[in-house]
Design a protein around this motif. Structure first.
Motif: not given
Length: 280
Positions: A6, A87, A92, A123
């Motif tokens: 991430f 998404r 994100l 995320d």
């Protein structure tokens, strides 16, 4: 380990789309301001309008789970669709659920939002460490495995938070400083940025007493309706300002429902943030 954690994906998204996180907060007063009913139809129209207007241009969208949960199972279904469509458009998604518990219950919360095949997979997730930082271990481990991120409540902007976050431990450190130190350990060696961030209010003024250099993102709520501006960020965050993810909710959402107005408001905030923050 996931080849695209991430932290790295967040850096790329902010470089490409600007360093801004926009909340999706369909509370009753905002639905009314948009001319929508405080019902499942209003929730659907609001959420879709925000995603359609912003998901292909902002770095992060942050749905506040509570505003969907209050409509029961149908609200959760709207949340699932909102996450999926955001998404798919390239944003994100940070799920603002502030979960925190122990043992198998924390594991279940983690699986709800951080397991790749889960209907609400996001995320990143906001979590609360106030059952002890170690209680977050199931979420930390699954986030690392799935390439997701966490944002841990550390120095929040609400005045009530100080009674816990500023409390002094037996070793002389504050609770907030301990949370930040644990996050720094999680992010050790990560490049360009770790995946385990802190929530630090943009309205708090000088935070030089705290080491914000956690090598992870710092989610900064409070910009816009709560009174902070992008120009305040360098003073609040000091040397760590380059890792700030400024969060704006009402400051952008009140421009709706017109899509072009929503986009213009988000662009304006992103431009102001770029002007205030140094390049990464």
């Amino acid at each position: 380990m996931n080849p695209h954690p991430f932290g790295a994906r967040l850096c790329r998204a902010m470089d490409e789309r600007g360093p801004l996180c926009v909340g999706i907060d369909p509370h009753a007063s905002l639905l009314a301001d948009w001319g929508l009913g405080d019902d499942i139809g209003g929730l659907e129209r609001f959420s879709r309008a925000v995603v359609d207007a912003l998901a292909d241009r902002v770095a992060v969208l942050k749905p506040q789970s509570a505003f969907f949960e209050r409509f029961g199972s149908r609200g959760i279904a709207v949340l699932e669709k909102t996450v999926e469509e955001a998404r798919a458009a390239g944003a994100l998604v940070l799920m603002d659920a502030k979960r925190g518990d122990i043992g198998s219950t924390m594991s279940a919360y983690a699986e709800t939002f951080l397991r790749k095949d889960a209907p609400l997979f996001a995320d990143a997730l906001t979590v609360s460490p106030y059952l002890g930082y170690g209680s977050l271990r199931p979420a930390v481990d699954l986030a690392r495995q799935s390439g997701c991120g966490l944002f841990v409540l550390a120095l929040t902007s609400n005045p009530e938070g100080a009674e816990i976050q500023h409390a002094v431990r037996s070793d002389g450190s504050t609770v907030a400083a301990t949370v930040l130190a644990r996050l720094a350990a999680e992010n050790a060696g990560a490049d360009p940025l770790g995946s385990f961030g802190a929530v630090v209010g943009a309205t708090l003024g000088d935070l030089s007493a705290y080491d914000l250099g956690i090598n992870g993102p710092l989610l900064a709520p409070g910009i816009g309706a709560q009174g902070a501006t992008p120009r305040d960020l360098p003073e609040v965050f000091g040397a760590a300002v380059r890792n700030v993810v400024p969060n704006v909710s009402r400051g952008v959402l009140r421009a709706g429902p017109d899509p072009s107005a929503l986009r213009s408001a988000a662009t304006r905030f992103a431009d102001e943030v770029r002007a205030a923050l140094p390049s990464r």
